[in-house]
Design an enzyme around this catalytic site. Sequence first.
Site, short mmCIF file in Angstrom:
data_model
loop_
_atom_site.label_atom_id
_atom_site.label_comp_id
_atom_site.label_asym_id
_atom_site.label_seq_id
_atom_site.Cartn_x
_atom_site.Cartn_y
_atom_site.Cartn_z
N ASN A 52 1.09 -1.18 0.02
CA ASN A 52 0.27 -0.09 0.11
C ASN A 52 1.00 1.16 -0.18
O ASN A 52 0.40 2.21 0.08
CB ASN A 52 -0.85 0.02 1.33
CG ASN A 52 -1.80 -1.17 1.29
OD1 ASN A 52 -2.38 -1.67 0.36
ND2 ASN A 52 -1.99 -1.49 2.44
N HIS A 138 -14.08 -1.69 5.93
CA HIS A 138 -12.88 -2.13 6.50
C HIS A 138 -13.21 -2.81 8.05
O HIS A 138 -13.99 -2.21 8.83
CB HIS A 138 -11.72 -1.35 6.83
CG HIS A 138 -10.38 -1.68 7.27
ND1 HIS A 138 -9.87 -1.71 8.58
CD2 HIS A 138 -9.53 -2.31 6.54
CE1 HIS A 138 -8.87 -2.24 8.74
NE2 HIS A 138 -8.46 -2.50 7.54
N GLU A 194 -15.86 3.87 3.46
CA GLU A 194 -14.46 4.27 2.92
C GLU A 194 -14.86 4.92 1.63
O GLU A 194 -15.91 5.06 1.03
CB GLU A 194 -13.87 2.84 2.39
CG GLU A 194 -13.47 2.10 3.80
CD GLU A 194 -12.86 0.88 3.26
OE1 GLU A 194 -11.98 0.61 2.31
OE2 GLU A 194 -13.12 -0.15 4.32
N SER A 198 -10.94 -0.65 0.34
CA SER A 198 -9.37 -1.29 0.13
C SER A 198 -9.25 -2.54 -0.43
O SER A 198 -8.23 -2.80 -0.84
CB SER A 198 -9.21 -1.57 1.80
OG SER A 198 -9.95 -2.74 2.18
N ASP A 223 -13.48 7.18 5.49
CA ASP A 223 -12.31 6.42 5.88
C ASP A 223 -11.46 6.67 4.38
O ASP A 223 -11.92 5.94 3.40
CB ASP A 223 -12.48 5.05 6.12
CG ASP A 223 -11.40 4.37 6.47
OD1 ASP A 223 -10.00 5.01 6.08
OD2 ASP A 223 -11.19 3.30 7.06
N HIS A 226 -7.36 4.58 1.59
CA HIS A 226 -6.56 4.41 0.30
C HIS A 226 -6.64 5.43 -0.92
O HIS A 226 -6.30 5.40 -2.07
CB HIS A 226 -7.11 3.07 -0.32
CG HIS A 226 -6.73 1.93 0.64
ND1 HIS A 226 -5.52 1.17 0.40
CD2 HIS A 226 -7.34 1.37 1.75
CE1 HIS A 226 -5.53 0.22 1.58
NE2 HIS A 226 -6.79 0.15 1.92
N LYS A 257 -0.22 4.06 4.63
CA LYS A 257 -0.34 3.49 3.16
C LYS A 257 0.29 4.71 2.39
O LYS A 257 1.62 4.87 2.40
CB LYS A 257 -1.79 3.47 2.76
CG LYS A 257 -2.10 2.05 3.76
CD LYS A 257 -3.71 1.87 3.93
CE LYS A 257 -3.79 0.76 4.68
NZ LYS A 257 -4.97 0.55 5.49
C1 LIG Z 1 -5.47 -0.19 6.56
C2 LIG Z 1 -6.81 0.35 6.65
C3 LIG Z 1 -7.37 0.81 8.13
C4 LIG Z 1 -6.53 0.54 9.23
O1 LIG Z 1 -5.41 1.31 9.31
P1 LIG Z 1 -4.04 0.67 9.93
O2 LIG Z 1 -3.14 2.12 10.20
O3 LIG Z 1 -3.40 -0.15 8.96
O4 LIG Z 1 -4.44 0.22 11.40
C5 LIG Z 1 -8.51 1.23 8.43
N1 LIG Z 1 -9.44 1.36 7.20
C6 LIG Z 1 -9.03 1.05 5.75
C7 LIG Z 1 -9.88 1.19 4.79
C8 LIG Z 1 -7.73 0.44 5.77
O5 LIG Z 1 -7.44 0.00 4.55
#
Ligand SMILES: *Cc1c(COP(=O)(O)O)cnc(C)c1O
Length: 406
Positions: A52, A138, A194, A198, A223, A226, A257
């Site tokens: 990522n 997620h 999101e 993801s 969220d 990505h 990421k």
């Molecule tokens: C990776 C991810 C998270 C969690 O983040 P981390 O910093 O890895 O704990 C939360 N939401 C989504 C959509 C993710 O891809």
Amino acid sequence: MKHSANTFDQELAERLKAIREQGLLRTLRRVDSPQGRHISIDGQRLLNFSSNDYLGLANESALKEAAKEAVECFGAGSGASRLVCGSLAPHHQLEQAFAEFKGTEAALSFSSGYAAAIGTIGALLDKEDLIVTDQLVHASIVDAARLCRARLRVFAHNDLNELDDILKKEGKRSVDSSATRSTRDRARTLIVTESVFSMDGDFAALPEIVELKEKYGAWLMLDEAHATGLFGQHRRGLAEAFELGDRIEIQMATLGKALGAAGGCICGSRPLIDLLINRARSFIFSTAPTPAAAAAATAGVRFVQSEAGEARRAQLWARVDQIKNGLTGGPWKTPVIRSPIIPLLVGDEGEAMESAARLRSCGVFIPAIRYPSVARGAARLRLTVTSGHSADEVQTLLQALAQCRT
Ligand SMILES: *Cc1c(COP(=O)(O)O)cnc(C)c1O
């Protein structure tokens, strides 16, 4: 003691066996190289299409230098939680830089995106409230929804009619039950989605979701794990691309990421951040992130905002386009490609594992993603591309993919 430890291990061994029999056993692979286009996994050097680290910042010198300097000035550990004596200058710098980057009043960093989701949703909702999520959100949001004890309603992925239905019905219900409430006259409703999904790499229908949440007086948490660093004029995320940033109550980003570091961040109004400082349990009851992680994330935010950040993004889209063209008409099934996350849909778990193994034998690493990361029977190879991949490396990938699909 000896006896009980044996039955303990026996029981767990049986559970592991069941996981293995379903084709779902997971094990760790040891990586002996930094994050990059090539990685060395279990002693084998492979072209890496699984990270990522979309803009190649995890191993970027500006971030490494910032981390080293933070270690020199502030030490290796942060010593305590933020509210005790661990709220170090690098955390404050990160939060200021992040709020400026996202164009919000304030920001708060967490030790991970997972912790940010759990802490924030738990701080905002209680058992009288309603949380409405897209089916594909997620695990951190799924877990947060369970922990906060609010009623959970899930709408099918991007199904706006179902979201509308839920908000309409639940709105009525909360008005009906308002007579029994002493402290509040209506239940709060939080929609969580999101922006770029993801595991599928597609987009939420953001303009429509924002319209709906305003129509029903709900709140929206977005969220952008990505999307941060990749979309919008200033690379703030999909909210910026749709010019909706100031209509979204809670914007979440992850720092591990595209930003190349580690941690999570919540951006929004000053009252939101002040409430989280007072109520987000994963923030309050956890040692502050290390100074190095915070400083690296700040450097990542600055890099993304710079001309070099824009150049990396342009490089990334060139590679995404190359893959899109290369896969057209081929044997792999993909949805419409809109991001550097490109799911190669397989379905069967065992078949996905075999495809991944064949690709590894061609020198290409793309992991199979199975339940519980995606639904059962929705196994896939999750191909991700980064700005660091060369056109030749993508060509190698496309050749390997052409050979490996049975
Ligand atoms: C990776 C991810 C998270 C969690 O983040 P981390 O910093 O890895 O704990 C939360 N939401 C989504 C959509 C993710 O891809």
